[in-house]
Design a protein around this motif. Structure first.
Motif, PDB file in Angstrom:
ATOM      1  N   LEU A 140       0.853  -1.182   0.000  1.00  0.00           N
ATOM      2  CA  LEU A 140       0.000   0.000   0.000  1.00  0.00           C
ATOM      3  C   LEU A 140       0.887   1.230   0.000  1.00  0.00           C
ATOM      4  O   LEU A 140       1.830   1.319   0.800  1.00  0.00           O
ATOM      5  N   ARG A 141       0.629   2.158  -0.902  1.00  0.00           N
ATOM      6  CA  ARG A 141       1.438   3.364  -0.983  1.00  0.00           C
ATOM      7  C   ARG A 141       1.377   4.159   0.317  1.00  0.00           C
ATOM      8  O   ARG A 141       0.337   4.220   0.980  1.00  0.00           O
ATOM      9  N   MET A 142       2.502   4.781   0.687  1.00  0.00           N
ATOM     10  CA  MET A 142       2.555   5.509   1.949  1.00  0.00           C
ATOM     11  C   MET A 142       1.654   6.730   1.929  1.00  0.00           C
ATOM     12  O   MET A 142       1.075   7.088   2.971  1.00  0.00           O
ATOM     13  N   ASP A 143       1.499   7.391   0.776  1.00  0.00           N
ATOM     14  CA  ASP A 143       0.590   8.533   0.748  1.00  0.00           C
ATOM     15  C   ASP A 143      -0.864   8.091   0.947  1.00  0.00           C
ATOM     16  O   ASP A 143      -1.665   8.826   1.515  1.00  0.00           O
ATOM     17  N   GLU A 144      -1.190   6.876   0.527  1.00  0.00           N
ATOM     18  CA  GLU A 144      -2.532   6.351   0.778  1.00  0.00           C
ATOM     19  C   GLU A 144      -2.710   6.010   2.255  1.00  0.00           C
ATOM     20  O   GLU A 144      -3.771   6.253   2.834  1.00  0.00           O
ATOM     21  N   ILE A 145      -1.678   5.459   2.887  1.00  0.00           N
ATOM     22  CA  ILE A 145      -1.745   5.171   4.328  1.00  0.00           C
ATOM     23  C   ILE A 145      -1.947   6.469   5.108  1.00  0.00           C
ATOM     24  O   ILE A 145      -2.778   6.543   6.015  1.00  0.00           O
TER      25      ILE A 145
END
Length: 313
Positions: A140-145
């Motif tokens: 999962l992309r960190m900006d999405e987290i």
């Protein structure tokens, strides 16, 4: 952490160092609704000495920063050490990246890689959630987290009435503040409690909880008067996490030595209540006759907020 890593367990999850054994524990304070598979834990113990990058430094947008073919590093725990495995970004979408072993690396992206952090050029860009096979994993992309957790972390300016954080009482129990303390009386408050809840005067006698709506324009204010002493060292506040209520976050406290509580204000150091509902503010010792408590935000941006106990020592 990925929600599937802790599963149905939410309290006292061991946090291990493969060099030092168990170095702390975590209580799950927020599980992202839906199928996101991301949870937020509050950690205690030696692990708190090094929690990695500050929340504020995590990437808010990786658009344009991730390119197919880039080489990165997956950091994961392996036996007696933390292992760095070189990976290549195979493909991406708006929320995920697919990773494959870089040239010369073993194809061992199997189960157990979940929760590993992906770095590119030293920047954390994702967290591995599942291994597709030994030679492919999805992160999962960190900006999405960050986007999924931003509301809980207090990055929303406005509070919506009736929208409490998705934290169940079963998933996070705050350590109780001590029941003893110096006597006080509640002399005023800014916001009436919701139907069925006690007003703040009950807090002085062990009653409660006090549950009141909170908005960005109207902080919840409680005024106290010390009745048997003019000194204090610590103020503790407890909020039991429960369905339908939110845990306070930002709390401002001002003490006053004047007779009417309006002549000699002296702010205490600003502290946030922890997400599991525990707040302690120590000042050594100071003179005080009156205390004003202002709650200006809540974890998850929820309302109404809940206070179960206020203890002055």
């Amino acid at each position: 952490m990925p929600s599937h890593v802790h599963g149905r367990f939410s309290d006292d999850i061991p946090v291990d160092s493969y060099q030092s054994g168990t170095i702390g524990s975590a209580d799950i304070v927020y599980r992202v609704p839906g199928q996101a598979d991301i949870s937020l834990g509050l950690v205690r113990g030696a692990v708190t000495e090094d929690c990695g990058p500050e929340w504020s430094t995590l990437p808010r947008s990786l658009t344009g920063e991730l390119e197919v073919g880039q080489i990165g590093i997956i950091e994961r725990a392996r036996q007696q050490s933390v292992e760095g495995r070189r990976v290549q970004l195979h493909s991406k979408d708006f929320t995920r990246i697919r990773l494959v072993p870089a040239e010369g690396e073993q194809a061992d992206l199997f189960g157990g890689t979940s929760g590993a952090t992906v770095f590119m050029a030293g920047i954390p860009v994702g967290m591995v959630l599942e291994a597709e096979s030994a030679d492919a994993a999805w992160a999962l992309r960190m900006d999405e987290i960050v986007n999924l957790l931003a509301r809980f972390m207090g990055e929303v300016a406005s509070l919506k009435p009736g929208c409490a954080a998705d934290v169940s009482s079963a998933s996070c129990q705050a350590p109780a503040a001590p029941a003893v303390g110096d006597p006080y009386e509640v002399t005023g408050w800014s916001t009436h409690p919701v139907d069925g809840a006690a007003d703040p005067t009950a807090l002085a006698h062990g009653g409660g909880p006090y549950i009141a709506p909170l908005s960005a324009q109207e902080p919840v204010v409680i005024r106290l008067a010390l009745t048997e002493t003019d000194r204090l060292r610590q103020i503790s506040i407890l909020s039991e996490p429960a369905d339908g209520t939110a845990v306070p976050q930002n709390i401002e406290i001002v003490t006053d030595t004047s007779d009417d509580g309006r002549g000699r204000p002296n702010p205490m150091p600003r502290r946030d209540m922890s997400p599991d509902g525990s707040y302690e503010n120590r000042v050594g010792e100071r003179f005080a006759r009156h205390v004003e408590i202002r709650i200006t935000s809540s974890w998850g941006g929820g309302s109404p907020i809940r206070i179960d106990r206020i203890v002055i020592d």
